[in-house]
Design an enzyme around this catalytic site. Structure first.
Site, PDB file in Angstrom:
ATOM      1  N   GLU A 113       0.827  -1.206   0.000  1.00  0.00           N
ATOM      2  CA  GLU A 113       0.000   0.000   0.000  1.00  0.00           C
ATOM      3  C   GLU A 113       0.862   1.258   0.000  1.00  0.00           C
ATOM      4  O   GLU A 113       0.519   2.257  -0.645  1.00  0.00           O
ATOM      5  CB  GLU A 113      -0.943  -0.021   1.206  1.00  0.00           C
ATOM      6  CG  GLU A 113      -1.988  -1.124   1.102  1.00  0.00           C
ATOM      7  CD  GLU A 113      -2.928  -1.156   2.284  1.00  0.00           C
ATOM      8  OE1 GLU A 113      -3.997  -0.509   2.208  1.00  0.00           O
ATOM      9  OE2 GLU A 113      -2.596  -1.817   3.284  1.00  0.00           O
ATOM     10  N   GLU A 133      -4.541  -9.222   2.664  1.00  0.00           N
ATOM     11  CA  GLU A 133      -5.365  -9.105   3.867  1.00  0.00           C
ATOM     12  C   GLU A 133      -6.606  -9.994   3.860  1.00  0.00           C
ATOM     13  O   GLU A 133      -7.051 -10.453   4.915  1.00  0.00           O
ATOM     14  CB  GLU A 133      -5.773  -7.642   4.070  1.00  0.00           C
ATOM     15  CG  GLU A 133      -4.674  -6.772   4.655  1.00  0.00           C
ATOM     16  CD  GLU A 133      -3.687  -6.241   3.634  1.00  0.00           C
ATOM     17  OE1 GLU A 133      -2.920  -5.318   3.958  1.00  0.00           O
ATOM     18  OE2 GLU A 133      -3.665  -6.764   2.491  1.00  0.00           O
TER      19      GLU A 133
END
Length: 259
Positions: A113, A133
């Site tokens: 990210e 995730e």
């Protein structure tokens, strides 16, 4: 040794993660040290390009596993935990100076990210990147869901996020995640070449062009960043995440199908 090193190469500021013994995983101390270094780079006129890279065998494994354990035990602390991370990841995108993330070894989870918040990514051909995730019942909530579609297109972003797929440098270049790829021993040179191309251009024009393009590509960024954390709050309190976290620490596959 400091958790973050700073190297100036002419007008290029290198910010180097130095927690190699923990695969440069971001704990609270590294996040703070990294954030301070990003703020310094943003505020110094002599710095025209910022490069983020990691020391040791990999760029970063993402967030420290102890933080994942803490989140599983105390999901109400999510916004407080997320706030400084998002603040400094976003500064890489918001500063008018071009930012480059140099990836060797791996960029996983929150480190992936971080890379999407940079303007450019250079990557070793044998490096891997993934945003996994969903495998533990969460979603990427420090900009991954909001920024990745603008980088690789919606279909590729959905595949990466919704399957937790891990890709190598060649695939990353093919789908547009990596701007430049190179053999691992030539990655520094590839990053330097890109930085020099940016230095050859008028800095004010580069900065304003960056601002306009980011606004065009992500016009609802503030809205979707809030949607990320609201969704994560639901997931962090769910039985899916409880099972995912248990399975992760017990080194087994989670049993989501039975829920």
């Amino acid at each position: 040794m400091s958790l973050v090193a700073v190297e100036d190469r002419g007008g290029v500021r290198h910010i180097v993660l130095q927690r190699a013994e923990k695969r440069n995983a971001f704990n609270a101390e590294l996040i703070q040290a990294f954030g301070a270094a990003v703020e310094d780079a943003a505020g110094e006129d002599a710095v025209r390009v910022v490069v983020v890279r990691g020391d040791g065998p990999m760029f970063s494994s993402g967030m420290d596993l102890n933080d994942l354990r803490d989140l599983a035990e105390n999901p109400v602390g999510l916004r407080r935990f997320r706030r400084p991370i998002l603040q400094w990841w976003s500064l890489l995108e918001e500063m008018p100076k071009p930012t480059i993330c140099q990836i060797h070894g791996a960029a996983l989870g929150g480190a992936f990210e971080l890379a999407t918040a940079c303007d450019f990514r250079t990557m070793a051909e044998d490096a891997v990147a993934g945003i996994m995730e969903v495998r533990v019942g969460l979603l990427p909530d420090v900009g991954g869901c909001s920024r990745l579609p603008a980088v690789v297109g919606l279909g590729n972003a959905k595949e990466l996020i919704m399957t937790g797929k891990v890709i190598d440098g060649r695939e990353a270049h093919r789908i547009g995640f990596a701007n430049r790829i190179a053999p691992a021993d030539e990655l520094d040179a590839a990053t330097e070449k890109l930085a020099n191309e940016l230095l050859a251009c008028a800095p004010r024009a580069v900065g304003l062009a960056k601002r306009v393009m980011d606004a065009a590509a992500k016009p609802a960024l503030s809205v979707t960043l809030e949607q990320e954390v609201a969704a994560q709050e639901v997931l962090a309190a769910s039985e899916d995440f409880a099972e995912g976290a248990r399975a992760f620490f017990e080194k087994r596959e989670p049993d989501f199908a039975g829920r």
